[in-house]
Design an enzyme around this catalytic site. Structure first.
Site, PDB file in Angstrom:
ATOM      1  N   HIS A 127      -3.797  12.418   0.396  1.00  0.00           N
ATOM      2  CA  HIS A 127      -2.346  12.329   0.319  1.00  0.00           C
ATOM      3  C   HIS A 127      -1.673  13.683   0.374  1.00  0.00           C
ATOM      4  O   HIS A 127      -0.567  13.810   0.895  1.00  0.00           O
ATOM      5  CB  HIS A 127      -1.917  11.455  -0.860  1.00  0.00           C
TER       6      HIS A 127
ATOM      7  N   ARG B  20       5.118  -1.841   2.320  1.00  0.00           N
ATOM      8  CA  ARG B  20       3.787  -2.101   1.749  1.00  0.00           C
ATOM      9  C   ARG B  20       3.912  -2.212   0.236  1.00  0.00           C
ATOM     10  O   ARG B  20       4.478  -1.318  -0.400  1.00  0.00           O
ATOM     11  CB  ARG B  20       2.825  -0.970   2.100  1.00  0.00           C
TER      12      ARG B  20
ATOM     13  N   GLU C 231      -7.821  -2.476   6.307  1.00  0.00           N
ATOM     14  CA  GLU C 231      -8.432  -1.194   5.973  1.00  0.00           C
ATOM     15  C   GLU C 231      -9.798  -1.392   5.316  1.00  0.00           C
ATOM     16  O   GLU C 231     -10.533  -0.446   5.093  1.00  0.00           O
ATOM     17  CB  GLU C 231      -7.499  -0.348   5.100  1.00  0.00           C
TER      18      GLU C 231
ATOM     19  N   ASN D 113      -6.995   5.362   7.717  1.00  0.00           N
ATOM     20  CA  ASN D 113      -7.465   6.345   6.727  1.00  0.00           C
ATOM     21  C   ASN D 113      -8.522   5.719   5.827  1.00  0.00           C
ATOM     22  O   ASN D 113      -9.582   6.295   5.586  1.00  0.00           O
ATOM     23  CB  ASN D 113      -6.308   6.834   5.841  1.00  0.00           C
ATOM     24  N   ASP D 114      -8.206   4.538   5.332  1.00  0.00           N
ATOM     25  CA  ASP D 114      -9.172   3.864   4.476  1.00  0.00           C
ATOM     26  C   ASP D 114     -10.254   3.167   5.285  1.00  0.00           C
ATOM     27  O   ASP D 114     -11.420   3.160   4.899  1.00  0.00           O
ATOM     28  CB  ASP D 114      -8.460   2.851   3.560  1.00  0.00           C
TER      29      ASP D 114
ATOM     30  N   ARG E 255     -12.611   9.846   1.452  1.00  0.00           N
ATOM     31  CA  ARG E 255     -11.649  10.587   2.282  1.00  0.00           C
ATOM     32  C   ARG E 255     -11.149  11.862   1.627  1.00  0.00           C
ATOM     33  O   ARG E 255     -10.474  12.678   2.264  1.00  0.00           O
ATOM     34  CB  ARG E 255     -10.475   9.676   2.680  1.00  0.00           C
TER      35      ARG E 255
ATOM     36  N   CYS F 201      -1.090   2.276  11.214  1.00  0.00           N
ATOM     37  CA  CYS F 201      -0.207   3.139  10.428  1.00  0.00           C
ATOM     38  C   CYS F 201      -0.980   4.235   9.707  1.00  0.00           C
ATOM     39  O   CYS F 201      -0.417   4.998   8.935  1.00  0.00           O
ATOM     40  CB  CYS F 201       0.616   2.315   9.429  1.00  0.00           C
TER      41      CYS F 201
HETATM   42  C1  PEP Z   1      -4.502   3.945   5.463  1.00  0.00           C
HETATM   43  O1  PEP Z   1      -5.400   3.714   4.649  1.00  0.00           O
HETATM   44  O2  PEP Z   1      -4.704   4.227   6.647  1.00  0.00           O
HETATM   45  C2  PEP Z   1      -3.096   3.926   5.037  1.00  0.00           C
HETATM   46  C3  PEP Z   1      -2.130   4.025   5.917  1.00  0.00           C
HETATM   47  O3  PEP Z   1      -2.852   3.840   3.706  1.00  0.00           O
HETATM   48  P1  PEP Z   1      -2.962   5.059   2.671  1.00  0.00           P
HETATM   49  O4  PEP Z   1      -3.204   6.310   3.463  1.00  0.00           O
HETATM   50  O5  PEP Z   1      -1.698   5.103   1.920  1.00  0.00           O
HETATM   51  O6  PEP Z   1      -4.126   4.655   1.856  1.00  0.00           O
HETATM   52 MG    MG Z   2      -4.908   2.831   2.788  1.00  0.00          MG
END
Ligand code: PEP
Ligand code: MG
Length: 581
Positions: free
Chosen positions: A189, A332, A431, A454-455, A465, A502
């Site tokens: 993040h 979300r 995810e 990302n997840d 991650r 996303c």
């Molecule tokens: C993801 O996991 O790709 C996502 C968009 O959610 P976050 O990065 O907030 O976990």
């Molecule tokens: Mg995520």
């Protein structure tokens, strides 16, 4: 001398280091003698006085810029001078000969434990405020000044072990020139927020806290992942030249921001913007996006000390919808847990928080929290095109259960005589790999899906991650990623339902052609990535990207995929092209 790490947010800057370390209090453990009582209480009064002065200074600095945060600090000042707490501390020092720092820790912990167990959510929130105030007094007791990233008096490069999401969202964008952190991968993040704020950042620099001190001058080169300590004249000059080249490059790129993202053969690609905290700076970018494909609403909680009420959330969601003026906003539901821990939720300490109680799982465990958010969202739905998106969905039962929960909350609003949009779409984030593999079934149940790469990447590759030690295993270009994304895209296309991406891959100029080739026609990304993404899209042909997508799925390794994507990008770049609105 140079340090190295992952360049996660572009730019080159030169500046002074400010180390940022959350203070860890260790109150005294031994008793004092009777003769030391007065001196201990004097130190206590001094620490309280210092804490009060600090709070007042920060509060008045934030009053205009961030009234919400100023209000929280005013509440903290009240706790600081609470007569019941103060009396109890004094009594413990006088009667039990407990040093005042230990006494105050004991008294604050007692009340915060009591509040933490309360059934009332508003009371529970006060527990973390009390802990905050306790830590402030103990820091003042230790004679340490506050380092608050939301209020800096000069431009600095922040050097830290890690940043909490609450540090990153509130940071003073004008004075944080750059970020260097020991931990954090490209989808942490900290990285996501740094890119969103366009602050150059190099993360995963293992020894940054050992090597860098307050006041050191460094060059932070987030183009190449380098930190040059105490640069000489030549290195400074080179940095200035490269920094201005990057600024020019980024400025030229800006022209693409307002362009309609259409491929050369006429395919319109939907380009949305990811949002987190709702503020003017963030929302000003809404105009040149097609909507928001990800509104990370957990930041609505992270940015506030207390639990936002249903009404407050309603106003925030409504503001987001109005800023996008009728364009879709995929809201979300809160994705707390994982690396977004918040004391106020009283989450158990977990060995593997990313595999634990997070996202939808936490919402089921704390139905009060979920219910307030859903009602606020449904109420806001009459002010724009709001769609509800569920994070961390792992099974069909969870989709069923969340759907029933949303229906129940709608019925409660009906009972209250409140208006809401009954057609509001409900979708899921994909995810967790299990969901990606049964995307055909999910597509029959939900209105839409968005792939959280990302997840998905961390769960597919079994690589945390955030952990820079396994950065090389966290392979977004792993052929399996493209195969699994292709599977989801096909399943949703077959069901005639919308699917987007996303996660950070959506804004990655190298990945975009292959993603479009896989059938993804909706991408949602950081505001800072939009211009470049549009430029890439405008240079594509559907037949070429389909072929590219086929090829990447048949390569064996992530490095082969990267090479292919790079050579594809280089061939498009040769063609050039001008931004046209
Ligand atoms: C993801 O996991 O790709 C996502 C968009 O959610 P976050 O990065 O907030 O976990
Ligand atoms: Mg995520």
């Amino acid at each position: 001398m140079k340090l190295f790490g992952n360049p996660v947010s572009r730019g080159i800057v030169i500046g002074e280091v400010m180390r940022y370390e959350p203070f860890k209090a260790v109150p005294s453990s031994s008793r004092i003698g009777e003769a030391e009582v007065d001196a201990s209480l004097e130190l206590y009064d001094k620490a309280i006085g210092m804490a009060m002065a600090e709070l007042e200074e920060t509060r008045s600095g934030l009053a205009e810029r961030a009234p919400d945060k100023a209000k929280i600090l005013a509440a903290h000042a009240e706790m600081l001078s609470d007569p019941v707490i103060n009396d109890e501390v004094r009594r413990a020092v006088r009667s039990d000969l407990i040093p005042a720092d230990a006494a105050l820790a004991m008294v604050f912990d007692k009340y915060s434990d009591l509040l933490g167990k309360s059934k009332n959510a508003a009371m529970r929130e006060r527990a973390s405020d009390l802990q905050d105030v306790k830590n402030r007094i103990l820091r003042c007791w230790a004679g340490r000044r506050e380092k608050n990233l939301s209020l800096l008096d000069r431009p600095v490069i922040v050097v830290c072990g890690d940043l909490y999401p609450s540090d990153t969202v509130s940071l003073d964008r004008n004075n944080v020139l750059g970020i260097i952190a020991r931990t954090g991968g490209s989808t942490s993040h900290t990285a996501i927020i740094a890119r969103g704020y366009e602050i150059p950042a190099v993360l995963g620099v293992p020894d940054c806290m050992e090597r860098l001190n307050d006041g050191d001058i460094v060059v932070l080169d987030a183009e190449n992942g380098e930190v040059v300590i105490a640069p000489d004249d030549e290195e400074r000059a080179a940095c200035e030249v490269r920094a201005s080249q990057v600024v020019t490059e980024l400025r030229e790129m800006e022209q693409w921001r307002c362009v309609k993202p259409v491929t050369r053969d006429g395919r319109r690609i939907w380009v949305g913007m990811n949002i987190a905290d709702i503020n003017d700076e963030e929302l000003e970018h809404a105009a040149y996006s097609d909507g928001s494909g990800l509104f990370r609403t957990e930041f609505v909680h992270i940015c506030r000390a207390g639990m936002p009420s249903e009404d407050e959330q309603y106003r925030i969601y409504r503001r987001a919808l109005e800023a996008f003026g009728g364009k879709p906003v995929l809201m979300r539901t809160v994705d707390i847990g994982g690396d977004k821990q918040m004391e106020r939720f009283g989450l158990p300490k977990e060995d593997n928080p990313f595999l634990g109680l997070r996202g939808l799982r936490l919402c089921f465990a704390q139905p009060e929290l979920f219910a307030a958010q859903i009602r606020a969202a449904l109420r806001a739905s009459v002010h724009g095109d709001l769609r509800i998106m569920l994070p961390m969905v792992g099974s069909m039962e969870e989709i069923e259960r969340a759907g029933a929960f949303i229906t129940e909350q709608g019925a409660l609003l009906d009972a209250r005589g409140m208006d809401w949009n009954r057609e509001v779409e409900i979708g899921i984030m994909i995810e967790i790999p299990s969901m990606a593999l049964i995307a055909d079934m999910a597509a029959r149940k939900v209105d839409f899906a968005s792939i959280g790469t990302n997840d998905l990447c961390q769960y597919l590759n079994a690589a945390d991650r955030l952990n820079s030690a396994v950065e090389s295993c966290y392979q977004e270009y792993h052929p399996a990623m493209f195969r699994i994304i292709g599977n989801v895209a096909r399943a949703f296309a077959a069901a005639g339902k919308s699917v987007s991406i996303c996660g950070e891959m959506a804004g990655d100029p190298l990945a975009i052609p292959a993603l479009i080739g896989l059938g993804i026609e909706k991408l949602s990304m950081n505001a800072a990535s939009i211009a470049q993404a549009k430029r890439v899209i405008c240079g594509l042909d559907m037949s070429a990207v389909s072929e590219l997508a086929r090829e990447v799925q048949n390569l064996e390794t992530a490095s082969e995929v990267r090479e292919l994507l790079q050579s594809f990008a280089a061939s498009r770049a040769k063609r050039g092209g001008k931004a046209q609105a």
